[in-house]
Design a protein around this motif. Structure first.
Motif, PDB file in Angstrom:
ATOM      1  N   MET A  54      -1.495   1.591   0.483  1.00  0.00           N
ATOM      2  CA  MET A  54      -0.470   2.329   1.220  1.00  0.00           C
ATOM      3  C   MET A  54      -0.480   1.839   2.657  1.00  0.00           C
ATOM      4  O   MET A  54      -1.545   1.625   3.242  1.00  0.00           O
ATOM      5  N   TYR A  55       0.722   1.662   3.216  1.00  0.00           N
ATOM      6  CA  TYR A  55       0.868   1.210   4.599  1.00  0.00           C
ATOM      7  C   TYR A  55       1.886   2.099   5.299  1.00  0.00           C
ATOM      8  O   TYR A  55       2.794   2.612   4.664  1.00  0.00           O
ATOM      9  N   TRP A  56       1.718   2.256   6.610  1.00  0.00           N
ATOM     10  CA  TRP A  56       2.703   3.016   7.370  1.00  0.00           C
ATOM     11  C   TRP A  56       2.824   2.458   8.780  1.00  0.00           C
ATOM     12  O   TRP A  56       1.903   1.827   9.286  1.00  0.00           O
ATOM     13  N   GLY A  86       3.694   2.791  16.451  1.00  0.00           N
ATOM     14  CA  GLY A  86       3.878   2.040  17.691  1.00  0.00           C
ATOM     15  C   GLY A  86       4.789   0.837  17.557  1.00  0.00           C
ATOM     16  O   GLY A  86       4.581  -0.179  18.204  1.00  0.00           O
ATOM     17  N   GLY A  87       5.798   0.922  16.687  1.00  0.00           N
ATOM     18  CA  GLY A  87       6.729  -0.182  16.515  1.00  0.00           C
ATOM     19  C   GLY A  87       6.247  -1.287  15.584  1.00  0.00           C
ATOM     20  O   GLY A  87       6.947  -2.268  15.368  1.00  0.00           O
ATOM     21  N   VAL A  88       5.052  -1.159  15.026  1.00  0.00           N
ATOM     22  CA  VAL A  88       4.511  -2.153  14.090  1.00  0.00           C
ATOM     23  C   VAL A  88       4.735  -1.638  12.670  1.00  0.00           C
ATOM     24  O   VAL A  88       4.327  -0.516  12.343  1.00  0.00           O
ATOM     25  N   ALA A  89       5.374  -2.450  11.832  1.00  0.00           N
ATOM     26  CA  ALA A  89       5.764  -2.016  10.489  1.00  0.00           C
ATOM     27  C   ALA A  89       4.580  -1.594   9.627  1.00  0.00           C
ATOM     28  O   ALA A  89       4.634  -0.598   8.921  1.00  0.00           O
ATOM     29  N   LYS A  90       3.516  -2.369   9.636  1.00  0.00           N
ATOM     30  CA  LYS A  90       2.321  -2.041   8.845  1.00  0.00           C
ATOM     31  C   LYS A  90       1.121  -1.933   9.775  1.00  0.00           C
ATOM     32  O   LYS A  90       0.182  -2.708   9.716  1.00  0.00           O
ATOM     33  N   ALA A  91       1.163  -0.922  10.648  1.00  0.00           N
ATOM     34  CA  ALA A  91       0.108  -0.760  11.649  1.00  0.00           C
ATOM     35  C   ALA A  91      -1.174  -0.197  11.054  1.00  0.00           C
ATOM     36  O   ALA A  91      -2.258  -0.433  11.575  1.00  0.00           O
ATOM     37  N   ASP A  92      -1.058   0.554   9.976  1.00  0.00           N
ATOM     38  CA  ASP A  92      -2.241   1.169   9.388  1.00  0.00           C
ATOM     39  C   ASP A  92      -2.034   1.307   7.890  1.00  0.00           C
ATOM     40  O   ASP A  92      -0.923   1.166   7.388  1.00  0.00           O
ATOM     41  N   GLY A  93      -3.110   1.590   7.187  1.00  0.00           N
ATOM     42  CA  GLY A  93      -3.008   1.753   5.755  1.00  0.00           C
ATOM     43  C   GLY A  93      -4.356   2.007   5.129  1.00  0.00           C
ATOM     44  O   GLY A  93      -5.370   2.085   5.814  1.00  0.00           O
ATOM     45  N   HIS A  94      -4.355   2.143   3.820  1.00  0.00           N
ATOM     46  CA  HIS A  94      -5.603   2.266   3.072  1.00  0.00           C
ATOM     47  C   HIS A  94      -5.385   1.772   1.651  1.00  0.00           C
ATOM     48  O   HIS A  94      -4.270   1.531   1.216  1.00  0.00           O
TER      49      HIS A  94
END
Length: 185
Positions: A71-73, A76-84
Motif C-alpha cells: 500500500m502506498y499513499w 507533501g506533493g510526493v505520489a508515493k511518499a509512504d507505504g507498507h
C-alpha cells in the motif's frame, strides 16, 4: 510411401493461472482470473478494480505462488511518499494473538486497525479481547457476514494507550493489524 499422408506437430505449454477473489466489507465479491508465466511477477492494481473500498483478497493457484500486499499513499506533493507491505498468509485460524497496538491523540497521532476476513459461506462470530497496559481487558464482539471483510477502528474503543489483542472465532478466519501515524503533517 506411395500414399499421401498428413503430418502434424502438436505443442503444449502451461502458463499457469491464479484466481483472485476480493472480499468486500458488504459481503459481496469481485473475482478475477490472471495468467502467470513461470518465474514471473504480476502486479494487480486493486484501486482500479475497487476504488475507495475496503477489502481482503484470496488468491488460489494450481502451483505455489508468493503473494504480498503493498500500500502506498501521497504526502507533501510526493505520489508515493509512504507505504507498507504485508506478506500473504496461507492458513486460517480460530485464534489469533497480536502483540502490539497503540492509539494516541497527540501531535504524532497513532491509529491501530484490525482487519478480519471471513471466507466462509456462513456467518462467523469474532470475539476480540483488548489487553490494555493497565491490566484490564476490554471485550468486543463482531458478527461477520459470510464472505466478508470487517475493519475494527480500535481508537474508537481505546482512544489512547498501548494494548495487545486476542481474537477467537467460531470458524477459522484471517486477522491482520495495521498501524498508521501522522508525523505532524
Amino acid at each position: 510411401a506411395t500414399q499421401p499422408i498428413m503430418v502434424e506437430r502438436a505443442m503444449y505449454w502451461s502458463a499457469g493461472g491464479v484466481e483472485v477473489t476480493f472480499l468486500k466489507e458488504d459481503g459481496s465479491q469481485l473475482i478475477r482470473a490472471y495468467s502467470m508465466d513461470p518465474k514471473s511477477r504480476r502486479v494487480i492494481l486493486a484501486h482500479e478494480l475497487l476504488p475507495n473500498q475496503g477489502f481482503s483478497t484470496t488468491v488460489k493457484s494450481q502451483l505455489p505462488v508468493a503473494v504480498e500486499r503493498s500500500m502506498y499513499w501521497p504526502a507533501g506533493g510526493v505520489a508515493k511518499a509512504d507505504g507498507h507491505n504485508s506478506i500473504g498468509m496461507s492458513r486460517l485460524s480460530t485464534e489469533w494473538y497480536l502483540a502490539e497496538g497503540y492509539n494516541s491523540i497527540n501531535t504524532y497521532q497513532y491509529e491501530t486497525y484490525l482487519t478480519l476476513v471471513n471466507p466462509h459461506d456462513d456467518e462467523v462470530v469474532a470475539n476480540v479481547f483488548f489487553l490494555k497496559e493497565d491490566g484490564t481487558t476490554l471485550p468486543y464482539r463482531r458478527i461477520m457476514p459470510a464472505r466478508s471483510r470487517q475493519t475494527i477502528q480500535t481508537n474508537i474503543l481505546i482512544p489512547a494507550g498501548g494494548f495487545s489483542t486476542h481474537v477467537t472465532a467460531t470458524q477459522p478466519i484471517m486477522v491482520e493489524r495495521a498501524m498508521y501515524w501522522s508525523a505532524g503533517g
